[in-house]
Design a protein around this motif. Structure first.
Motif, PDB file in Angstrom:
ATOM      1  N   LEU A 459       0.856  -1.144  -0.117  1.00  0.00           N
ATOM      2  CA  LEU A 459      -0.006   0.145   0.084  1.00  0.00           C
ATOM      3  C   LEU A 459       0.936   1.170  -0.083  1.00  0.00           C
ATOM      4  O   LEU A 459       0.559   2.164  -0.739  1.00  0.00           O
ATOM      5  CB  LEU A 459      -1.130   0.088   1.204  1.00  0.00           C
ATOM      6  CG  LEU A 459      -1.565   1.272   1.366  1.00  0.00           C
ATOM      7  CD1 LEU A 459      -2.581   1.689   0.166  1.00  0.00           C
ATOM      8  CD2 LEU A 459      -2.549   1.249   2.824  1.00  0.00           C
ATOM      9  N   VAL A 460       1.911   1.242   0.678  1.00  0.00           N
ATOM     10  CA  VAL A 460       2.826   2.353   0.617  1.00  0.00           C
ATOM     11  C   VAL A 460       3.413   2.497  -0.691  1.00  0.00           C
ATOM     12  O   VAL A 460       3.640   3.497  -1.027  1.00  0.00           O
ATOM     13  CB  VAL A 460       4.109   2.154   2.034  1.00  0.00           C
ATOM     14  CG1 VAL A 460       5.098   3.261   1.781  1.00  0.00           C
ATOM     15  CG2 VAL A 460       3.558   2.195   3.291  1.00  0.00           C
ATOM     16  N   VAL A 461       3.678   1.708  -1.267  1.00  0.00           N
ATOM     17  CA  VAL A 461       4.478   1.603  -2.382  1.00  0.00           C
ATOM     18  C   VAL A 461       3.520   2.112  -3.528  1.00  0.00           C
ATOM     19  O   VAL A 461       3.779   2.999  -4.348  1.00  0.00           O
ATOM     20  CB  VAL A 461       4.868   0.391  -3.168  1.00  0.00           C
ATOM     21  CG1 VAL A 461       5.206   0.381  -4.533  1.00  0.00           C
ATOM     22  CG2 VAL A 461       6.049  -0.329  -2.310  1.00  0.00           C
ATOM     23  N   SER A 462       2.068   1.722  -3.317  1.00  0.00           N
ATOM     24  CA  SER A 462       1.133   2.559  -4.394  1.00  0.00           C
ATOM     25  C   SER A 462       0.931   4.047  -4.117  1.00  0.00           C
ATOM     26  O   SER A 462       0.869   4.605  -5.103  1.00  0.00           O
ATOM     27  CB  SER A 462      -0.465   1.679  -4.040  1.00  0.00           C
ATOM     28  OG  SER A 462      -0.185   0.393  -4.675  1.00  0.00           O
ATOM     29  N   LEU A 463       1.062   4.345  -2.804  1.00  0.00           N
ATOM     30  CA  LEU A 463       0.682   5.535  -2.502  1.00  0.00           C
ATOM     31  C   LEU A 463       2.098   6.423  -2.898  1.00  0.00           C
ATOM     32  O   LEU A 463       1.757   7.569  -3.577  1.00  0.00           O
ATOM     33  CB  LEU A 463       0.697   5.963  -0.917  1.00  0.00           C
ATOM     34  CG  LEU A 463      -0.491   5.129  -0.310  1.00  0.00           C
ATOM     35  CD1 LEU A 463      -0.718   5.384   1.209  1.00  0.00           C
ATOM     36  CD2 LEU A 463      -1.811   5.908  -0.754  1.00  0.00           C
ATOM     37  N   VAL A 464       3.231   5.901  -2.862  1.00  0.00           N
ATOM     38  CA  VAL A 464       4.340   6.646  -3.290  1.00  0.00           C
ATOM     39  C   VAL A 464       4.320   6.730  -4.840  1.00  0.00           C
ATOM     40  O   VAL A 464       4.596   7.757  -5.376  1.00  0.00           O
ATOM     41  CB  VAL A 464       5.914   5.792  -2.865  1.00  0.00           C
ATOM     42  CG1 VAL A 464       7.050   6.179  -3.525  1.00  0.00           C
ATOM     43  CG2 VAL A 464       5.991   6.042  -1.475  1.00  0.00           C
ATOM     44  N   ALA A 465       4.079   5.827  -5.503  1.00  0.00           N
ATOM     45  CA  ALA A 465       3.847   5.629  -6.970  1.00  0.00           C
ATOM     46  C   ALA A 465       2.878   6.676  -7.228  1.00  0.00           C
ATOM     47  O   ALA A 465       2.944   7.355  -8.412  1.00  0.00           O
ATOM     48  CB  ALA A 465       3.563   4.241  -7.567  1.00  0.00           C
ATOM     49  N   ALA A 466       1.657   6.629  -6.573  1.00  0.00           N
ATOM     50  CA  ALA A 466       0.554   7.604  -7.098  1.00  0.00           C
ATOM     51  C   ALA A 466       1.023   9.056  -6.894  1.00  0.00           C
ATOM     52  O   ALA A 466       0.881   9.927  -7.694  1.00  0.00           O
ATOM     53  CB  ALA A 466      -0.490   7.590  -6.163  1.00  0.00           C
ATOM     54  N   ALA A 467       1.878   9.338  -5.879  1.00  0.00           N
ATOM     55  CA  ALA A 467       2.317  10.678  -5.634  1.00  0.00           C
ATOM     56  C   ALA A 467       3.535  10.987  -6.928  1.00  0.00           C
ATOM     57  O   ALA A 467       3.422  12.072  -7.403  1.00  0.00           O
ATOM     58  CB  ALA A 467       3.467  10.756  -4.276  1.00  0.00           C
ATOM     59  N   GLY A 468       4.361  10.096  -7.362  1.00  0.00           N
ATOM     60  CA  GLY A 468       5.077  10.354  -8.409  1.00  0.00           C
ATOM     61  C   GLY A 468       4.290  10.495  -9.939  1.00  0.00           C
ATOM     62  O   GLY A 468       4.789  11.492 -10.662  1.00  0.00           O
ATOM     63  N   SER A 469       3.466   9.797  -9.971  1.00  0.00           N
ATOM     64  CA  SER A 469       2.318   9.971 -11.234  1.00  0.00           C
ATOM     65  C   SER A 469       1.702  11.292 -11.153  1.00  0.00           C
ATOM     66  O   SER A 469       1.621  11.989 -12.178  1.00  0.00           O
ATOM     67  CB  SER A 469       1.310   8.882 -10.968  1.00  0.00           C
ATOM     68  OG  SER A 469       2.133   7.523 -11.425  1.00  0.00           O
ATOM     69  N   VAL A 470       1.269  11.870  -9.981  1.00  0.00           N
ATOM     70  CA  VAL A 470       0.557  13.158  -9.912  1.00  0.00           C
ATOM     71  C   VAL A 470       1.784  14.259 -10.352  1.00  0.00           C
ATOM     72  O   VAL A 470       1.221  14.982 -10.832  1.00  0.00           O
ATOM     73  CB  VAL A 470       0.034  13.389  -8.323  1.00  0.00           C
ATOM     74  CG1 VAL A 470      -0.609  14.952  -8.308  1.00  0.00           C
ATOM     75  CG2 VAL A 470      -1.184  12.452  -8.112  1.00  0.00           C
ATOM     76  N   GLN A 471       2.826  14.137  -9.856  1.00  0.00           N
ATOM     77  CA  GLN A 471       3.907  15.279 -10.102  1.00  0.00           C
ATOM     78  C   GLN A 471       4.059  15.184 -11.689  1.00  0.00           C
ATOM     79  O   GLN A 471       4.109  16.204 -12.205  1.00  0.00           O
ATOM     80  CB  GLN A 471       5.226  14.772  -9.254  1.00  0.00           C
ATOM     81  CG  GLN A 471       6.040  15.845  -9.126  1.00  0.00           C
ATOM     82  CD  GLN A 471       7.085  15.772 -10.379  1.00  0.00           C
ATOM     83  OE1 GLN A 471       7.275  14.988 -10.954  1.00  0.00           O
ATOM     84  NE2 GLN A 471       7.736  16.758 -10.701  1.00  0.00           N
ATOM     85  N   GLY A 472       4.188  13.849 -12.300  1.00  0.00           N
ATOM     86  CA  GLY A 472       4.349  13.837 -13.629  1.00  0.00           C
ATOM     87  C   GLY A 472       3.234  14.416 -14.674  1.00  0.00           C
ATOM     88  O   GLY A 472       3.515  14.894 -15.671  1.00  0.00           O
ATOM     89  N   LEU A 473       2.033  14.222 -13.979  1.00  0.00           N
ATOM     90  CA  LEU A 473       0.791  14.560 -14.686  1.00  0.00           C
ATOM     91  C   LEU A 473       0.911  16.306 -14.625  1.00  0.00           C
ATOM     92  O   LEU A 473       0.676  16.896 -15.476  1.00  0.00           O
ATOM     93  CB  LEU A 473      -0.320  14.134 -13.956  1.00  0.00           C
ATOM     94  CG  LEU A 473      -1.683  14.573 -14.697  1.00  0.00           C
ATOM     95  CD1 LEU A 473      -2.041  14.223 -15.762  1.00  0.00           C
ATOM     96  CD2 LEU A 473      -2.590  14.130 -13.449  1.00  0.00           C
TER      97      LEU A 473
END
Length: 486
Positions: A459-473
């Motif tokens: 779950l932590v990995v998913s949240l971390v990846a989501a943060a990275g995706s939002v920044q890329g977006l």
């Protein structure tokens, strides 16, 4: 009387016409009354490889460049193991309550309904089908980029590598071509008829991944300028700023984690298997073959690609022109990517398409527009049953995904966000919770504790990846110019 006639007609449609002609209806049916399944470990492995190895394999050099020689391979190995482990848990849930003799569950939602029930069924459907829609849109974009790369490669070969403005090409016509192909292929009625397409797509994935590895080896062996690599990847203050390093590491971890995810279609793949030997045992073996194969290619493409390009590794060294020559080999590799994505689109769209059709047929069982199958004699094929609802619905779906891809050509950033939202529940949470429920595992036991730790860590990995995706977006939105050629 009318309802009985309708039921008889539907029964005749669902059963194989060949079975009736041979007089052997029962021997051509499985234990659930459906046409006997013919899938094997080979076809299941092909489906898995088609689903897992996307053109994202060619971006793994970039991911390893962000993580370095130490963490890059470690993260690859970790997610390989996690995906295989949770896929074995999910494979045992196909039948319930017993994994070998129980009743079949045809979709991921059916599996969750049988083992967990409640609102978790709706949450599963939201995560699964939302992810499938995002993937099909992302594949439309990625396939068009590969098609554009073929045209650009020929242009660079003719005019030189520096004249990038001359070789700019719009991706829109190629999205339309891809959509037209998918409109035709989407009329394949269900997953059971996709084996040949998955086998072709799996061969294509091997081809372009091998070409990428081969070109990287050639670049490393060629000597000359040595690419700069480090144990920790891109260097703060040299390659990136401190904040960029953090975001890129997040994105790299997310890319690797989601590169393995095929849980969204695992149950549907398992539903194509013959009942003997037991489906769960065959599916576990197919998962081992599929994930081992993909991990080998991931490690080769990622590590050798990093050795070739170093910390300056491009996002995709075939479509991003990490290589320019030999141009004909680059062309062939990009054609292989496009053909692979044609098959992968079908693997990921069929569960969603089938879900909508099944829901509509149950909701309106007496509507002939939805339920009627019209037999048509197709040359060199035989009898093909046309369903008008299926024809229109699937055509509209393909058109809508293509239009969204054209409007938002940076949708891959959205796809990363959708993947982040679905990776944890579909690949880890539901398989773990269903295993705990199925085995009546005692709370706070050793096994219960480490399964929960695994789930929370992912779950932590998913949240971390989501943060990275939002920044890329956000970065993509800042630089986005509508109607600019891709």
């Amino acid at each position: 009387m009318e309802r009985e006639a309708m039921a008889k007609r539907n029964m005749c449609v669902e059963q194989d016409p060949e079975a009736f002609r041979s007089g052997g209806v029962q021997k051509n049916l499985d234990d659930d009354g459906r046409v006997k399944r013919t899938g094997t470990v080979v076809t299941a492995s092909a489906h898995i490889i088609t689903a897992v190895i996307g053109s994202g394999v060619l971006s793994l050099a970039w991911a390893i460049a962000q993580l370095g020689w130490v963490m890059g391979p470690v993260v690859l190995a970790a997610f390989s193991f996690i995906t295989y482990f949770t896929s074995t848990l999910l494979a045992d849930c196909y039948r319930s309550p017993d994994p070998i003799t129980g009743e079949r569950n045809y979709t991921y939602m059916d599996v969750v309904r049988a083992h967990l029930g409640g609102r978790k069924v709706q949450l599963c459907g939201l995560a699964q089908y939302g992810n499938l829609v995002g993937i099909t849109i992302g594949y439309t974009i990625t396939a068009s980029i590969s098609m554009v790369a073929v045209k650009k490669s020929n242009c660079f070969h003719k005019n030189g590598h520096e004249v990038k403005s001359v070789c700019e090409t719009s991706s829109y016509p190629f999205m339309i071509i891809f959509a037209c192909i998918q409109i035709v292929l989407s009329q394949i009625p269900d997953f059971h008829k996709l084996s040949w397409l998955s086998l072709v797509a799996a061969v294509m994935s091997f081809a372009y991944a091998s070409i990428g590895v081969g070109l990287s080896i050639a670049k490393v062996a060629g000597g000359g300028h040595h690419a700069r690599t480090t144990l920790t990847g891109t260097t703060v203050g040299v390659d990136v700023s401190g904040s960029e390093k953090v975001w890129r590491v997040f994105q790299a971890i997310g890319n690797i984690a989601f590169a393995y995810a095929y849980s969204t279609v695992l149950v549907e793949i398992q539903d194509t298997l013959k009942s003997s030997p037991p489906e769960n045992k065959v599916m576990k073996r197919a998962s081992l073959i599929g994930i081992s194969t993909t991990t080998t290619f991931y490690a080769l493409c990622g590590c050798i690609g990093y050795a070739a390009f170093g910390n300056d590794a491009p996002g995709n060294f075939l479509t991003g022109f990490g290589f320019y020559e030999p141009f004909w080999l680059i062309d062939f590799a990009n054609v292989c990517i496009a053909v692979h994505l044609i098959g992968a689109y079908q693997v990921f769209s069929q569960p969603l398409l089938g879900f909508v059709e099944s829901w509509c047929s149950k909701r309106w069982p007496n509507n002939t527009f939805i339920t009627r199958e019209i037999p048509v004699d197709v040359p060199w094929y035989g009898i093909y049953h046309i369903n008008l609802f299926r024809l229109i619905w699937r055509t509209v779906y393909v058109i809508v995904t293509a239009v969204i891809a054209m409007i938002l050509p940076f949708f891959n950033d959205f796809l990363g966000l959708i993947g982040a939202a679905s990776f944890w529940p579909l690949t880890v949470y539901f398989p773990v919770e269903m295993y705990i429920a199925r085995t009546n595992m005692r709370k706070f036991s050793f096994t219960w504790a480490w399964l929960k730790i695994l789930s929370w860590a992912c779950l932590v990995v998913s949240l971390v990846a989501a943060a990275g995706s939002v920044q890329g977006l956000i970065q993509s939105l800042k630089t986005y110019k509508p109607f600019k050629t891709q």
